[in-house]
Write a protein that holds these residues in place. Sequence first.
Motif, PDB file in Angstrom:
ATOM      1  N   ARG A   1      -3.504  17.010  -6.658  1.00  0.00           N
ATOM      2  CA  ARG A   1      -2.608  16.088  -5.851  1.00  0.00           C
ATOM      3  C   ARG A   1      -2.753  14.544  -5.979  1.00  0.00           C
ATOM      4  O   ARG A   1      -1.637  13.818  -6.279  1.00  0.00           O
ATOM      5  N   ILE A   2      -3.883  14.216  -6.149  1.00  0.00           N
ATOM      6  CA  ILE A   2      -4.271  12.545  -6.242  1.00  0.00           C
ATOM      7  C   ILE A   2      -3.956  12.314  -7.564  1.00  0.00           C
ATOM      8  O   ILE A   2      -3.277  11.190  -7.945  1.00  0.00           O
ATOM      9  N   ALA A   3      -4.242  13.155  -8.805  1.00  0.00           N
ATOM     10  CA  ALA A   3      -3.854  12.760 -10.210  1.00  0.00           C
ATOM     11  C   ALA A   3      -2.336  12.751 -10.085  1.00  0.00           C
ATOM     12  O   ALA A   3      -1.587  11.808 -10.865  1.00  0.00           O
ATOM     13  N   SER A   4      -1.471  13.449  -9.666  1.00  0.00           N
ATOM     14  CA  SER A   4      -0.208  13.592  -9.785  1.00  0.00           C
ATOM     15  C   SER A   4       0.350  12.525  -8.947  1.00  0.00           C
ATOM     16  O   SER A   4       1.400  11.727  -9.377  1.00  0.00           O
ATOM     17  N   PHE A   5      -0.190  12.208  -7.936  1.00  0.00           N
ATOM     18  CA  PHE A   5       0.415  10.808  -6.970  1.00  0.00           C
ATOM     19  C   PHE A   5       0.207   9.577  -8.048  1.00  0.00           C
ATOM     20  O   PHE A   5       0.885   9.044  -8.145  1.00  0.00           O
ATOM     21  N   LEU A   6      -0.941   9.420  -8.662  1.00  0.00           N
ATOM     22  CA  LEU A   6      -1.243   8.364  -9.496  1.00  0.00           C
ATOM     23  C   LEU A   6      -0.252   8.260 -10.723  1.00  0.00           C
ATOM     24  O   LEU A   6       0.089   7.145 -11.348  1.00  0.00           O
ATOM     25  N   THR A   7      -0.293   9.476 -11.437  1.00  0.00           N
ATOM     26  CA  THR A   7       0.614   9.678 -12.421  1.00  0.00           C
ATOM     27  C   THR A   7       2.140   9.266 -12.123  1.00  0.00           C
ATOM     28  O   THR A   7       2.967   8.379 -12.892  1.00  0.00           O
ATOM     29  N   ALA A   8       2.824   9.480 -10.958  1.00  0.00           N
ATOM     30  CA  ALA A   8       3.977   9.244 -10.605  1.00  0.00           C
ATOM     31  C   ALA A   8       3.949   7.669 -10.107  1.00  0.00           C
ATOM     32  O   ALA A   8       5.186   7.162  -9.872  1.00  0.00           O
ATOM     33  N   ASN A   9       2.951   7.119  -9.641  1.00  0.00           N
ATOM     34  CA  ASN A   9       2.962   5.778  -9.503  1.00  0.00           C
ATOM     35  C   ASN A   9       1.917   4.847 -10.279  1.00  0.00           C
ATOM     36  O   ASN A   9       0.863   4.422 -10.039  1.00  0.00           O
ATOM     37  N   PRO A  10       2.526   4.678 -11.587  1.00  0.00           N
ATOM     38  CA  PRO A  10       1.559   3.889 -12.719  1.00  0.00           C
ATOM     39  C   PRO A  10       1.132   2.469 -12.438  1.00  0.00           C
ATOM     40  O   PRO A  10       0.139   1.897 -12.834  1.00  0.00           O
TER      41      PRO A  10
ATOM     42  N   VAL B   1       0.909  -1.326  -0.006  1.00  0.00           N
ATOM     43  CA  VAL B   1       0.079   0.036   0.121  1.00  0.00           C
ATOM     44  C   VAL B   1       0.851   1.100  -0.068  1.00  0.00           C
ATOM     45  O   VAL B   1       1.683   1.292   0.963  1.00  0.00           O
ATOM     46  N   LYS B   2       0.835   1.898  -1.053  1.00  0.00           N
ATOM     47  CA  LYS B   2       1.152   3.481  -1.070  1.00  0.00           C
ATOM     48  C   LYS B   2       0.319   4.586  -0.755  1.00  0.00           C
ATOM     49  O   LYS B   2      -0.411   4.458  -1.263  1.00  0.00           O
ATOM     50  N   THR B   3       0.720   5.354   0.219  1.00  0.00           N
ATOM     51  CA  THR B   3      -0.029   6.110   0.875  1.00  0.00           C
ATOM     52  C   THR B   3       0.384   7.676   0.537  1.00  0.00           C
ATOM     53  O   THR B   3       1.353   8.154   0.573  1.00  0.00           O
ATOM     54  N   LEU B   4      -0.865   8.509   0.103  1.00  0.00           N
ATOM     55  CA  LEU B   4      -0.720   9.931   0.010  1.00  0.00           C
ATOM     56  C   LEU B   4      -1.181  10.527   1.071  1.00  0.00           C
ATOM     57  O   LEU B   4      -2.244  10.543   1.343  1.00  0.00           O
ATOM     58  N   GLU B   5      -0.223  11.428   1.744  1.00  0.00           N
ATOM     59  CA  GLU B   5      -0.500  12.022   2.685  1.00  0.00           C
ATOM     60  C   GLU B   5      -0.967  13.299   2.318  1.00  0.00           C
ATOM     61  O   GLU B   5       0.027  14.479   2.098  1.00  0.00           O
ATOM     62  N   ALA B   6      -2.110  13.723   2.471  1.00  0.00           N
ATOM     63  CA  ALA B   6      -2.824  14.971   1.751  1.00  0.00           C
ATOM     64  C   ALA B   6      -3.199  16.050   2.982  1.00  0.00           C
ATOM     65  O   ALA B   6      -3.415  15.491   4.130  1.00  0.00           O
ATOM     66  N   PRO B   7      -2.789  17.372   2.905  1.00  0.00           N
ATOM     67  CA  PRO B   7      -3.165  18.047   3.980  1.00  0.00           C
ATOM     68  C   PRO B   7      -4.681  18.226   4.085  1.00  0.00           C
ATOM     69  O   PRO B   7      -5.243  18.534   2.901  1.00  0.00           O
ATOM     70  N   LEU B   8      -5.278  18.653   5.210  1.00  0.00           N
ATOM     71  CA  LEU B   8      -6.676  18.898   5.511  1.00  0.00           C
ATOM     72  C   LEU B   8      -6.974  19.948   4.452  1.00  0.00           C
ATOM     73  O   LEU B   8      -8.096  20.167   3.762  1.00  0.00           O
ATOM     74  N   THR B   9      -5.997  21.005   4.491  1.00  0.00           N
ATOM     75  CA  THR B   9      -6.398  22.378   3.582  1.00  0.00           C
ATOM     76  C   THR B   9      -6.501  22.039   2.087  1.00  0.00           C
ATOM     77  O   THR B   9      -7.060  23.014   1.261  1.00  0.00           O
ATOM     78  N   SER B  10      -6.151  20.988   1.664  1.00  0.00           N
ATOM     79  CA  SER B  10      -6.470  20.658   0.158  1.00  0.00           C
ATOM     80  C   SER B  10      -7.802  20.053  -0.109  1.00  0.00           C
ATOM     81  O   SER B  10      -8.113  20.249  -1.127  1.00  0.00           O
ATOM     82  N   ILE B  11      -8.280  19.713   0.902  1.00  0.00           N
ATOM     83  CA  ILE B  11      -9.918  19.213   0.452  1.00  0.00           C
ATOM     84  C   ILE B  11     -10.592  20.555   0.103  1.00  0.00           C
ATOM     85  O   ILE B  11     -10.918  21.439   0.601  1.00  0.00           O
ATOM     86  N   GLY B  12     -11.398  20.504  -1.035  1.00  0.00           N
ATOM     87  CA  GLY B  12     -12.235  21.384  -1.664  1.00  0.00           C
ATOM     88  C   GLY B  12     -11.367  22.498  -2.431  1.00  0.00           C
ATOM     89  O   GLY B  12     -11.795  23.292  -2.759  1.00  0.00           O
ATOM     90  N   LYS B  13     -10.088  22.002  -2.410  1.00  0.00           N
ATOM     91  CA  LYS B  13      -9.099  22.856  -3.244  1.00  0.00           C
ATOM     92  C   LYS B  13      -8.293  22.198  -4.179  1.00  0.00           C
ATOM     93  O   LYS B  13      -8.825  21.759  -5.072  1.00  0.00           O
ATOM     94  N   ASP B  14      -7.075  21.984  -3.888  1.00  0.00           N
ATOM     95  CA  ASP B  14      -6.406  21.260  -4.973  1.00  0.00           C
ATOM     96  C   ASP B  14      -6.130  19.722  -4.766  1.00  0.00           C
ATOM     97  O   ASP B  14      -5.212  19.066  -5.351  1.00  0.00           O
ATOM     98  N   LEU B  15      -6.826  19.150  -3.846  1.00  0.00           N
ATOM     99  CA  LEU B  15      -6.617  17.680  -3.662  1.00  0.00           C
ATOM    100  C   LEU B  15      -6.985  16.831  -4.768  1.00  0.00           C
ATOM    101  O   LEU B  15      -5.995  15.887  -5.103  1.00  0.00           O
TER     102      LEU B  15
END
Length: 404
Positions: free
Chosen positions: A275-284, A258-272
């Motif tokens: 962030r997730i798209a970049s995380f999955l792009t970096a981990n195909p 399991v690879k975990t993306l630790e997103a800040p609370l402040t990203s929810i409703g904003k750039d989350l």
Amino acid sequence: MKLHIASARVLAAAVLCLVALALVIAGCGGGSSSSGGSTESSEGSEASENTGGETEEGEGEESSSSETAFPAAAKANEEFEVRPTTVGIETPVGKPIPKGKTIDFIQCGVPACKTEGEIFEAAAGALGWSIKSINAGTTPEEIKAAYDQAIKDEPDAVLGSGYPRVLFEPEIAQLKAMNIPVVEFFVEEKPGNGITAVIGGIGTTEIQGKMMADFILAHSTDESMEIGSVNAKGFETVTATIESVQKTFEEECSGCSVKTLEAPLTSIGKDLPQRIASFLTANPGIEWTTVGYNDMVTGLPTALKGAGVEEAKLTTVNINKSIAPYMANGEYLEATMGTSFYEVYWRGIDLLARLFAGAEYAEDEDDSTLPYWTITAESLPTSEEEFPVVEDYEAQFKKLWGVE
């Protein structure tokens, strides 16, 4: 799994956005670790027991997967894909329930919390009680002030959702001294020391995390697959759910990671979503990803498409009308898991009814009997409006109360 906060500075940072996230759930502490994989921070980077009951012949769901390397997970998942038909409480109150009770609900300052208040009002109204919602705003100071207001009101009981007690410990002690019961929902706390009961707590996060993991395993044949997991740091129920996901994979698929993306609370409703798209792009190599809870999925399909991510499959906790169309239209979201506000909050009123009537309320405290449901595109009742897990939950509770 409880979040321990070492200082006021850390506390304020961890809680500032907790309220603004609508305190869900659900099924909604501590740090997150990976199972045979790694943890990836996005700060500064863009990288049980189901109460479903039986269905009539011909109405049951078919097996969730005809081919899987994890038959135990497939069996568990299949049971949760059956829509529950009971609220999980069987014993009638059996004693007269006092009328005229006044209950204070500590409500956060966003629209979703207003909806929670409306659910409480409907349940309390059936018993001739009244609910007063106190706006707790979005800061630790405002939350503390809301509990102070409840003390001044001297209600018959206080309801709270999502707030760690460390924010209002002196107020809890004072309410206890005043013999005012306090019921908390969707927190990683245990009852005691002023908290009368917790519903949708530690047991719920563990169950919902296992449901997500079992759904993925039920639809997989790869015994060495890599799974993505998106956490919201500081949101203790989300973190606890992710920990349950990781624990299930450790126990049921030793070769998985399991690879975990630790997103800040402040990203929810904003750039989350980005962030997730970049995380999955970096981990195909990641095909399946668990995403904390429903609000964290909002806007994600658009971001994934924009990043050229085509094969991602998502699961999350709970569903709302913002993300239901993704499932209905086949846009990445494969399933949602969990219980719903309706049954949880009506159960809270049921607990108070028994408490005030002098009846036993242990059934209400057992999170394993809440109705949990794994919803897929095939079982989604509607993508246009909110819906409960148990269709006739109101009638069932009213029957328990003798107010049919």
